[in-house]
Design a protein around this motif. Structure first.
Motif, PDB file in Angstrom:
ATOM      1  N   LYS A   1      36.794 -31.231  75.474  1.00 15.85           N
ATOM      2  CA  LYS A   1      37.577 -31.532  76.407  1.00 15.85           C
ATOM      3  C   LYS A   1      36.593 -31.888  77.484  1.00 15.85           C
ATOM      4  N   PHE A   2      36.618 -32.572  78.412  1.00 12.89           N
ATOM      5  CA  PHE A   2      35.832 -33.285  79.400  1.00 12.89           C
ATOM      6  C   PHE A   2      36.386 -32.575  80.850  1.00 12.89           C
ATOM      7  N   TYR A   3      35.420 -31.952  81.522  1.00  8.05           N
ATOM      8  CA  TYR A   3      35.867 -31.331  82.802  1.00  8.05           C
ATOM      9  C   TYR A   3      34.754 -32.211  83.746  1.00  8.05           C
ATOM     10  N   ALA A   4      35.412 -32.678  84.879  1.00 10.91           N
ATOM     11  CA  ALA A   4      34.332 -33.246  85.754  1.00 10.91           C
ATOM     12  C   ALA A   4      33.795 -32.137  86.746  1.00 10.91           C
ATOM     13  N   PHE A   5      32.771 -32.137  87.018  1.00 15.55           N
ATOM     14  CA  PHE A   5      32.411 -31.149  88.026  1.00 15.55           C
ATOM     15  C   PHE A   5      33.004 -30.956  89.107  1.00 15.55           C
ATOM     16  N   GLY A   6      33.554 -29.850  89.438  1.00 13.47           N
ATOM     17  CA  GLY A   6      34.133 -29.538  90.794  1.00 13.47           C
ATOM     18  C   GLY A   6      35.548 -29.978  90.448  1.00 13.47           C
ATOM     19  N   THR A   7      36.147 -30.349  89.759  1.00 14.52           N
ATOM     20  CA  THR A   7      37.590 -30.511  89.526  1.00 14.52           C
ATOM     21  C   THR A   7      38.047 -30.318  88.236  1.00 14.52           C
TER      22      THR A   7
ATOM     23  N   GLU B   1      24.405 -38.761  77.760  1.00 14.14           N
ATOM     24  CA  GLU B   1      23.777 -37.736  78.047  1.00 14.14           C
ATOM     25  C   GLU B   1      23.552 -37.614  79.578  1.00 14.14           C
ATOM     26  N   LYS B   2      23.464 -36.611  80.247  1.00  9.44           N
ATOM     27  CA  LYS B   2      23.116 -36.355  81.623  1.00  9.44           C
ATOM     28  C   LYS B   2      21.629 -36.987  81.962  1.00  9.44           C
TER      29      LYS B   2
ATOM     30  N   ASP C   1      29.611 -29.800  72.720  1.00 13.59           N
ATOM     31  CA  ASP C   1      29.493 -29.304  74.331  1.00 13.59           C
ATOM     32  C   ASP C   1      28.229 -29.697  74.853  1.00 13.59           C
ATOM     33  N   GLY C   2      28.395 -29.908  76.388  1.00  9.57           N
ATOM     34  CA  GLY C   2      27.037 -30.385  77.100  1.00  9.57           C
ATOM     35  C   GLY C   2      27.741 -31.056  78.278  1.00  9.57           C
TER      36      GLY C   2
ATOM     37  N   THR D   1      31.314 -31.989  82.107  1.00 13.94           N
ATOM     38  CA  THR D   1      30.781 -31.391  81.130  1.00 13.94           C
ATOM     39  C   THR D   1      31.797 -31.073  79.960  1.00 13.94           C
ATOM     40  N   ILE D   2      31.116 -31.269  78.897  1.00 16.18           N
ATOM     41  CA  ILE D   2      32.362 -31.192  77.611  1.00 16.18           C
ATOM     42  C   ILE D   2      32.359 -29.703  77.156  1.00 16.18           C
ATOM     43  N   LYS D   3      33.374 -29.108  77.058  1.00 21.40           N
ATOM     44  CA  LYS D   3      33.656 -27.745  76.387  1.00 21.40           C
ATOM     45  C   LYS D   3      34.714 -27.809  75.556  1.00 21.40           C
TER      46      LYS D   3
END
Ligand SMILES: Nc1ncnc2c1ncn2[C@@H]1O[C@H](COP(=O)(O)OP(=O)(O)OP(=O)(O)O)[C@@H](O)[C@H]1O
Length: 350
Positions: free
Chosen positions: A256-262, A348-349, A274-275, A251-253
């Motif tokens: 910044k990009f955050y990989a799920f679970g990490t 996009e997801k 964001d999204g 997800t982008i916040k």
């Protein structure tokens, strides 16, 4: 023979084409134009409809809906022999009891051409495929690659406007396949003939084509040059099918990009809103840094395999996210390294 090369070519227009077998729609809304003299490849996994489209163009199948034009001529309903096409099959389909010369001359004899004309055309086509010295041989005396070259000469001799290839190299061994790619491309360019080439081999498609149409379940998913398809795929389905690809959900916040679970993965020039997104990058678009920086993150090498001209390593980020990296350096399993994503795409997801 003094041929007029531009005669051996036509624009091919596929317009709003559909094909159904029983209840199953195998081709859906196919719509594109192949330019005069272009090497155009239909690429996709098994069963996606590429051969069916080629057979519709050849006239072996009739489309359920839509039209096919060669230039201004509507050829949708013509029979294969009325279309001025050359079809090169996967299994060379040569007559075993005829010499190379006789195999190639056959189509011209059917057209009732005189012997002198036939000899001239056969010599011309044998010269193009570099087989002049074998014209008295029988197919069983030839290698697979030579047989495929005879089958190409046999269609060239009829001076078609379009060459249609249905996986012509899949019966050859790996080394010969690579050589034949170059030979076919070279003769197509030399003659300036339009070529439509079916393959499921992405490497073949990238190497030979001017443009590629990537098929997915009966539809064209993307059309582009090899570079466009590889560097700017329109979806993860395409990036996964053409070349190797790492896909990381996240997800982008706040840019910044955050990989799920990490943790956070640093991405340069990230401007998106964001999204949720899928981060896609090629294994060769990762660099391994000498020291940590704002652009790097730390991963652990889990596996390393030697691939000749490169090493493929699998790495893990916090034991949550795994991806592959291609490098020329040597690393040990469990070694910690700092990596930087040099080039990426965010989808996009799905
Ligand atoms: N004559 C036919 N009758 C019924 N179904 C057919 C016929 N020809 C092809 N199909 C079906 O149409 C679909 C597309 O087949 P096609 O051969 O065009 O795919 P492809 O992408 O060329 O795959 P491959 O590389 O395996 O040949 C498949 O599901 C196939 O089973």
């Amino acid at each position: 023979m003094n041929k007029n090369e531009s005669n051996l070519s036509t624009e091919v227009i596929i317009s709003n084409l559909y094909k159904q077998f029983g209840d199953i729609e195998v081709l859906k809304d196919i719509d594109f134009t192949i330019k005069k003299g272009e090497f155009f490849t239909l690429l996709g996994p098994s069963g996606c409809g590429k051969t069916t489209l080629l057979r519709c163009i050849a006239g072996f199948e009739k489309p359920t809906k839509g039209k096919i034009f060669f230039g201004d001529d509507d050829i949708t309903k013509l029979q294969p022999w009325e279309k001025n096409i050359g079809f090169v099959f996967q299994n060379y389909a040569l007559w075993p009891h005829m010499t190379v010369y006789e195999n190639i001359a056959y189509g011209l004899k059917v057209k009732k051409m005189n012997k002198a004309q036939i000899d001239k055309l056969v010599d011309w086509s044998l010269d193009i495929v570099n087989l002049s010295q074998l014209k008295k041989s029988y197919p069983t005396q030839l290698s697979g690659g030579q047989q495929q070259r005879v089958s190409i000469a046999r269609v060239l001799v009829l001076q078609p406007k379009v060459l249609l290839f249905d996986e012509p190299l899949s019966n050859l061994d790996a080394k010969l396949r690579v050589k034949m790619r170059k030979d076919i491309k070279e003769l197509q360019e030399r003659l300036g003939i339009s070529a439509i080439y079916v393959t499921h081999d992405q490497e073949e498609a990238l190497e030979m084509s001017d443009r590629i149409a990537v098929f997915d379940k009966g539809r064209v998913a993307q059309i582009g040059t090899p570079e466009e398809i590889y560097e700017q795929p329109d979806s993860t389905a395409i990036s996964n099918f053409v070349g190797k690809s790492n896909n990381i959900q996240g997800t982008i916040k706040s840019r910044k990009f955050y990989a799920f679970g990490t943790n956070f993965i640093p991405l340069q020039s990230l401007e998106e809103e964001d999204g949720d997104r899928t981060l896609v990058f090629r294994p060769e678009k990762i660099t391994i840094a000498d020291a940590p920086s704002v652009d790097t993150f730390e991963v652990i090498v889990k596996d390393a395999s030697y691939r000749g001209n490169y090493v493929q390593i699998e790495v893990s980020y916090n034991d949550e996210v795994y991806f592959i990296v291609e490098t020329r350096e040597k690393f040990e399993v469990n070694e910690k390294i700092h990596v930087c994503v040099e080039k990426y795409i965010l989808f996009e997801k799905e």
